[in-house]
Design a protein around this motif. Structure first.
Motif, PDB file in Angstrom:
ATOM      1  N   ALA A  88       0.827  -1.206   0.000  1.00 43.35           N
ATOM      2  CA  ALA A  88       0.000   0.000   0.000  1.00 43.35           C
ATOM      3  C   ALA A  88       0.863   1.259   0.000  1.00 43.35           C
ATOM      4  O   ALA A  88       0.552   2.235  -0.692  1.00 43.35           O
ATOM      5  CB  ALA A  88      -0.929  -0.011   1.218  1.00 43.35           C
ATOM      6  N   LYS A 101      -4.857   2.913   1.698  1.00 48.97           N
ATOM      7  CA  LYS A 101      -4.244   2.140   2.779  1.00 48.97           C
ATOM      8  C   LYS A 101      -4.972   2.341   4.098  1.00 48.97           C
ATOM      9  O   LYS A 101      -5.288   1.366   4.789  1.00 48.97           O
ATOM     10  CB  LYS A 101      -2.777   2.545   2.919  1.00 48.97           C
ATOM     11  N   LEU A 105      -8.080  -0.710   2.181  1.00 46.98           N
ATOM     12  CA  LEU A 105      -7.324  -1.947   2.380  1.00 46.98           C
ATOM     13  C   LEU A 105      -7.366  -2.388   3.832  1.00 46.98           C
ATOM     14  O   LEU A 105      -7.469  -3.590   4.125  1.00 46.98           O
ATOM     15  CB  LEU A 105      -5.882  -1.738   1.917  1.00 46.98           C
ATOM     16  N   CYS A 218      -4.858  -5.825  -3.029  1.00 44.76           N
ATOM     17  CA  CYS A 218      -4.499  -4.498  -3.538  1.00 44.76           C
ATOM     18  C   CYS A 218      -5.376  -4.108  -4.716  1.00 44.76           C
ATOM     19  O   CYS A 218      -5.828  -2.955  -4.812  1.00 44.76           O
ATOM     20  CB  CYS A 218      -3.027  -4.482  -3.942  1.00 44.76           C
ATOM     21  N   SER A 221      -8.819  -3.116  -3.618  1.00 45.94           N
ATOM     22  CA  SER A 221      -8.791  -1.771  -3.036  1.00 45.94           C
ATOM     23  C   SER A 221      -8.702  -0.703  -4.125  1.00 45.94           C
ATOM     24  O   SER A 221      -9.368   0.329  -4.048  1.00 45.94           O
ATOM     25  CB  SER A 221      -7.610  -1.644  -2.075  1.00 45.94           C
TER      26      SER A 221
END
Length: 589
Positions: A88, A101, A105, A218, A221
């Motif tokens: 992130a 982040k 996430l 990831c 996200s």
């Protein structure tokens, strides 16, 4: 230290739950079993009876041995949490917003820990399989009957720490429960506490966390945030080490010891593939039972109209082709919000490959304009070449043959550099992994020998190993009009392949050969499948070109082109099916 004076301190040690205390030279209590130093202190009356210098030396030596040799007590999920945090932060340096982040996430990871029963639940899997002491539990995070809201109070994951210098703060929010295990229960086959159990775990109802699945987290996200990073871009960044993936464990803190079964969990010896990560994205989204993602509208980067323009610029095609690609998107209906928006609950096992779909639209547009049957595109190139020779002041017509020559040279050079970089890649990490403490000195000795030999060879050939580090970009090719070595076709005209029909423009060729299906001229008009060997050379070249850009197999791209063509010629398919059914009924009667 005076053990007699410390006997009056009866509290249990927060580290090992033992009641065996001594006094340091500073008058603080420390556990004689695990050498954990508390904040409680006792006033020392006779300091002359305590050999200060000896106590300080013993105290520092024991702490250093505990910190460096034993390390922290940590679980496998904390290792993956650290990898996610590093990934992130790497995405953040590439221009992604910090909320990816801190909110998205973080939220997905909390949901995974709860779904996999590792945290945020009443009976975590760690407490049910070994005797542990829960030091901190925030009841506000233990009930997840509803989906968690996107939080913004999380900046960096915390790890289970041991030792005197890192005591947990009850006022600090942790991403999951902090659980301590006694040293006698620590696994001798792995650096993590549950490395052996994790590698042997085979729960069908739980999606087991792996390093490739960190990329799936990831991408989910990024998709939730609708960032300007496609799945192919994410995998290419991981391949170029812009995002930690290969040997990601070497970024772990020194106190997190890895050996034994941890090697099979965190060591990766292959590059991530598009098909594999795409399947894992579906698995993770379905397992987490995620709600409908934010809508993909026309102003979003992942919309096919915008991605088509990006790939037209990427492969040096005329900008005028964007009108054709927009028409293909409109006719096929793949630009609708309901079609593009990812909804794991309503459409389980299905998600749009945004970048592959946009490339398929570009290929369909090329077939509409040039047919790509190894005949029409070359005849149109002859016409464009003659026009450009006689009208050098006008806007040049697009020459398919010249574009083919320019792109073939560029893609061959790019592919050669890519293959050389892969061949020279050092798979061995700077932080060696070993199976047990017995193998540790041997592994480190071999690593020192390898480094020494590399230095010696570099000295002999009178060169220093240098790796060309480029700033990451979503564009792999850069075409400018000022570049004299390579022709830029962005401003070229499509007048050579279009003709005026009423108030609109249409293609000169009225044919379109389907790359997936071929209708027989016989009476039954049955459908046979095209073999790859029957593809024209132009079509195969374009498939290979875009397959290399996306780092995918040509078969995957060919399947996506087939889906676009079926939508594009849905009416034709329907008519053919009706005629064939009528003929069958006539023969039966």
């Amino acid at each position: 230290m005076d053990l007699e004076e410390a006997k009056e301190f009866k509290e249990r040690c927060t580290q090992c739950a033992a009641v065996s205390w001594g006094l340091t030279d500073e008058g603080k209590y420390y556990c004689t079993s695990c050498h954990n130093v508390t904040e409680r202190s006792k006033e020392v009356i006779n300091t002359g009876a305590i050999p200060n210098t000896k106590i300080q030396a013993i105290n520092r030596g024991l702490k250093r041995k505990r910190k460096l040799e034993k390390g922290w007590d940590w679980y496998v999920c904390e290792g993956f949490q650290h990898i996610l945090c590093q990934q992130a932060e790497a995405l953040q340096t590439l221009g992604v917003g910090p909320e990816l982040k801190d909110e998205v996430l973080h939220n997905f990871w909390k949901r995974y820990l709860q779904k996999s029963k590792q945290a945020y639940c009443k009976n975590p899997v760690h407490t049910s399989r070994r005797k542990t002491t829960v030091l901190e539990d925030n009841p506000s995070h233990s009930d997840w009957d509803s989906e968690p809201e996107l939080l913004s109070d999380f900046s960096c994951p915390s790890f289970v720490e041991s030792g005197a210098e890192s005591q947990p703060d009850v006022h600090t929010q942790k991403p999951f429960r902090i659980i301590k295990a006694s040293h006698s229960e620590t696994s001798v086959c792995s650096g993590s506490l549950d490395g052996v159990e994790y590698s042997l775990r085979k729960d069908k109802d739980i999606v087991k966390m792996t390093v490739p699945r960190t990329l799936a987290f990831c991408y989910l996200s990024l998709l939730w945030q609708r960032e300007t990073v496609t799945l192919s871009d994410l995998l290419r960044f991981a391949e170029e080490d812009c995002i930690p993936y290969i040997n990601a464990f070497q970024h772990f803190p020194e106190e997190m010891k890895l050996y034994g079964r941890d090697k099979g969990i965190f060591a990766i010896e292959s590059w991530p593939t598009y098909e594999d990560i795409y399947k894992k994205v579906i698995e993770v989204a379905t397992f987490l039972d995620l709600p409908r993602f934010p809508a993909i509208t026309e102003d979003c980067y992942l919309h096919p109209n915008i991605l088509c323009m990006k790939f037209l610029m990427e492969v040096n095609l005329p900008v005028e082709m964007h009108d054709v690609t927009c028409q293909v998107v409109k006719v096929t209906g793949i630009g609708e919000v309901d079609f593009l928006t990812f909804d794991p609950i309503a459409k389980k096992g299905k998600a749009v490959k945004y970048d592959v779909q946009a490339v398929a639209v570009v290929i369909a547009a090329l077939k509409l304009l040039f047919l790509l049957d190894d005949s029409l595109e070359w005849s149109l190139s002859n016409i464009a070449e003659k026009h450009n020779e006689g009208n050098k002041e006008d806007k040049p017509w697009f020459d398919f043959r010249k574009w083919y020559q320019v792109m073939k040279k560029a893609i061959d050079e790019k592919k050669q550099k890519w293959e050389e970089a892969r061949a020279k890649y050092l798979w061995k990490s700077e932080r060696p992994l070993y199976h047990s403490a017995i193998d540790k000195p041997v592994v480190y000795k071999r690593r020192e020998m390898v480094v020494s030999l590399q230095k010696q060879f570099s000295t002999l050939i009178d060169s220093t190993p240098s790796v060309e580090k480029r700033s990451p970009s979503s564009f792999q090719f850069n075409w400018t009009a000022e570049d004299s070595d390579r022709t830029c076709f962005h401003e070229h005209s499509l007048q050579g392949v279009l003709k005026q029909k009423g108030q609109s423009l249409t293609t000169k060729n009225s044919l379109y050969w389907l790359s997936t299906q071929k209708f027989c001229r016989s009476y039954c008009k049955h459908v046979t499948t095209y073999e790859e060997s029957n593809f024209s050379q132009s079509y195969q070249f374009i498939l290979n070109l875009f397959s290399f850009l996306l780092r995918i197999k040509t078969s995957l791209l060919h399947e996506e082109v087939s889906l676009i063509e079926k939508r594009l010629f849905k009416t034709k398919y329907t008519k053919t099916t009706k005629k064939s059914s009528r003929s069958r009924k006539a023969r039966k009667s």
